[in-house]
Design a protein around this motif. Structure first.
Motif, PDB file in Angstrom:
ATOM      1  N   SER A   1      31.863 -13.887  26.311  1.00 40.00           N
ATOM      2  CA  SER A   1      31.220 -14.831  25.382  1.00 40.00           C
ATOM      3  C   SER A   1      29.874 -15.340  25.884  1.00 40.00           C
ATOM      4  CB  SER A   1      32.152 -16.000  25.080  1.00 40.00           C
ATOM      5  OG  SER A   1      32.441 -16.712  26.260  1.00 40.00           O
TER       6      SER A   1
ATOM      7  N   ASN B   1      26.863 -13.601  24.140  1.00 42.21           N
ATOM      8  CA  ASN B   1      26.527 -13.824  22.730  1.00 42.21           C
ATOM      9  C   ASN B   1      25.059 -14.209  22.578  1.00 42.21           C
ATOM     10  OD1 ASN B   1      28.958 -13.300  21.387  1.00 42.21           O
ATOM     11  ND2 ASN B   1      29.739 -15.339  21.845  1.00 42.21           N
TER      12      ASN B   1
ATOM     13  N   ASN C   1      31.598  -9.482  15.440  1.00 40.34           N
ATOM     14  CA  ASN C   1      32.938  -9.354  16.015  1.00 40.34           C
ATOM     15  C   ASN C   1      33.914 -10.158  15.169  1.00 40.34           C
ATOM     16  OD1 ASN C   1      32.823 -12.061  16.866  1.00 40.34           O
ATOM     17  ND2 ASN C   1      32.371 -11.538  18.983  1.00 40.34           N
ATOM     18  N   ASP C   2      35.206  -9.990  15.428  1.00 42.21           N
ATOM     19  CA  ASP C   2      36.196 -10.660  14.580  1.00 42.21           C
ATOM     20  C   ASP C   2      36.398 -12.134  14.935  1.00 42.21           C
ATOM     21  OD1 ASP C   2      37.716 -10.253  16.892  1.00 42.21           O
ATOM     22  OD2 ASP C   2      39.058  -8.804  15.960  1.00 42.21           O
ATOM     23  N   ARG C   3      35.524 -12.682  15.777  1.00 37.15           N
ATOM     24  CA  ARG C   3      35.511 -14.129  16.026  1.00 37.15           C
ATOM     25  C   ARG C   3      34.383 -14.809  15.260  1.00 37.15           C
ATOM     26  NH1 ARG C   3      37.137 -14.390  22.100  1.00 37.15           N
ATOM     27  NH2 ARG C   3      39.385 -14.174  21.837  1.00 37.15           N
TER      28      ARG C   3
ATOM     29  N   ASN D   1      31.061 -14.023  15.404  1.00 38.55           N
ATOM     30  CA  ASN D   1      29.720 -13.875  15.966  1.00 38.55           C
ATOM     31  C   ASN D   1      29.017 -12.725  15.264  1.00 38.55           C
ATOM     32  OD1 ASN D   1      31.532 -14.568  18.742  1.00 38.55           O
ATOM     33  ND2 ASN D   1      29.806 -15.886  18.276  1.00 38.55           N
TER      34      ASN D   1
ATOM     35  N   ASN E   1      30.131 -10.938  22.023  1.00 37.58           N
ATOM     36  CA  ASN E   1      31.291 -10.838  22.899  1.00 37.58           C
ATOM     37  C   ASN E   1      32.208  -9.731  22.379  1.00 37.58           C
ATOM     38  OD1 ASN E   1      33.573 -11.350  24.510  1.00 37.58           O
ATOM     39  ND2 ASN E   1      34.234 -13.038  23.226  1.00 37.58           N
TER      40      ASN E   1
ATOM     41  N   VAL F   1      38.354  -8.776  21.620  1.00 36.42           N
ATOM     42  CA  VAL F   1      38.113  -8.777  20.175  1.00 36.42           C
ATOM     43  C   VAL F   1      37.588  -7.397  19.779  1.00 36.42           C
ATOM     44  CG1 VAL F   1      37.622 -11.255  20.042  1.00 36.42           C
ATOM     45  CG2 VAL F   1      35.758  -9.668  20.428  1.00 36.42           C
TER      46      VAL F   1
ATOM     47  N   SER G   1      34.580  -5.233  17.403  1.00 35.22           N
ATOM     48  CA  SER G   1      33.241  -5.375  16.842  1.00 35.22           C
ATOM     49  C   SER G   1      32.905  -4.143  16.023  1.00 35.22           C
ATOM     50  CB  SER G   1      32.208  -5.513  17.966  1.00 35.22           C
ATOM     51  OG  SER G   1      32.511  -6.607  18.798  1.00 35.22           O
TER      52      SER G   1
END
Length: 138
Positions: free
Chosen positions: A34, A37, A90-92, A94, A114, A118, A120
């Protein structure tokens, strides 16, 4: 004064003799997960071990680049088919984009996201949004 000169001469002798050596700049990563990022991969050590892990199957040449040492990913477009944008996400949540100025633009890339724990993917959109290409998630 003699002590200072003596210390300087001793230091110079040690450095000149190769006894003291600095670690290479690429020995440590400049970010990880992270903390990568939003960073430019070309300004970090992440580009050193980067590899293309998936490519798009559509009308463009979009790639998802990944650095195992940094656990970060970014989108790269090798050759564009038209002006538009590329994106990495990404699946968070970002997400970073980069402009593709014209057809024939080469090696356009985004900032990093990141990719630790996760997935991307990379997307290339052009032709006024009518054409696109994307990579599978990795």
């Amino acid at each position: 004064m003699k002590r200072i000169v003596g210390a300087l001469l001793a230091t110079t002798a040690l450095l000149g003799g190769g006894i003291l050596a600095a670690a290479p700049a690429s020995a440590a990563t400049s970010c990880y997960g992270s903390s990568c990022n939003g960073l430019d991969p070309s300004r970090t050590t992440c580009a050193n071990d980067a590899r293309t892990v998936v490519i798009g199957n559509g009308s463009g040449n979009i790639q998802l680049r990944y650095s195992p040492s940094c656990r970060a990913a970014w989108a790269r477009l090798q050759t564009s088919r038209g002006a538009g944008t590329i994106e990495v996400n990404n699946d968070r949540g970002n997400r970073y984009t980069a402009s593709v100025p014209k057809s024939g633009s080469v090696n356009v890339y985004t900032r990093m996201v990141n990719d630790k724990g996760v997935t991307s993917n990379a997307i290339y959109t052009y032709n006024g949004g009518k054409s696109w290409d994307s990579t599978p998630r990795y």
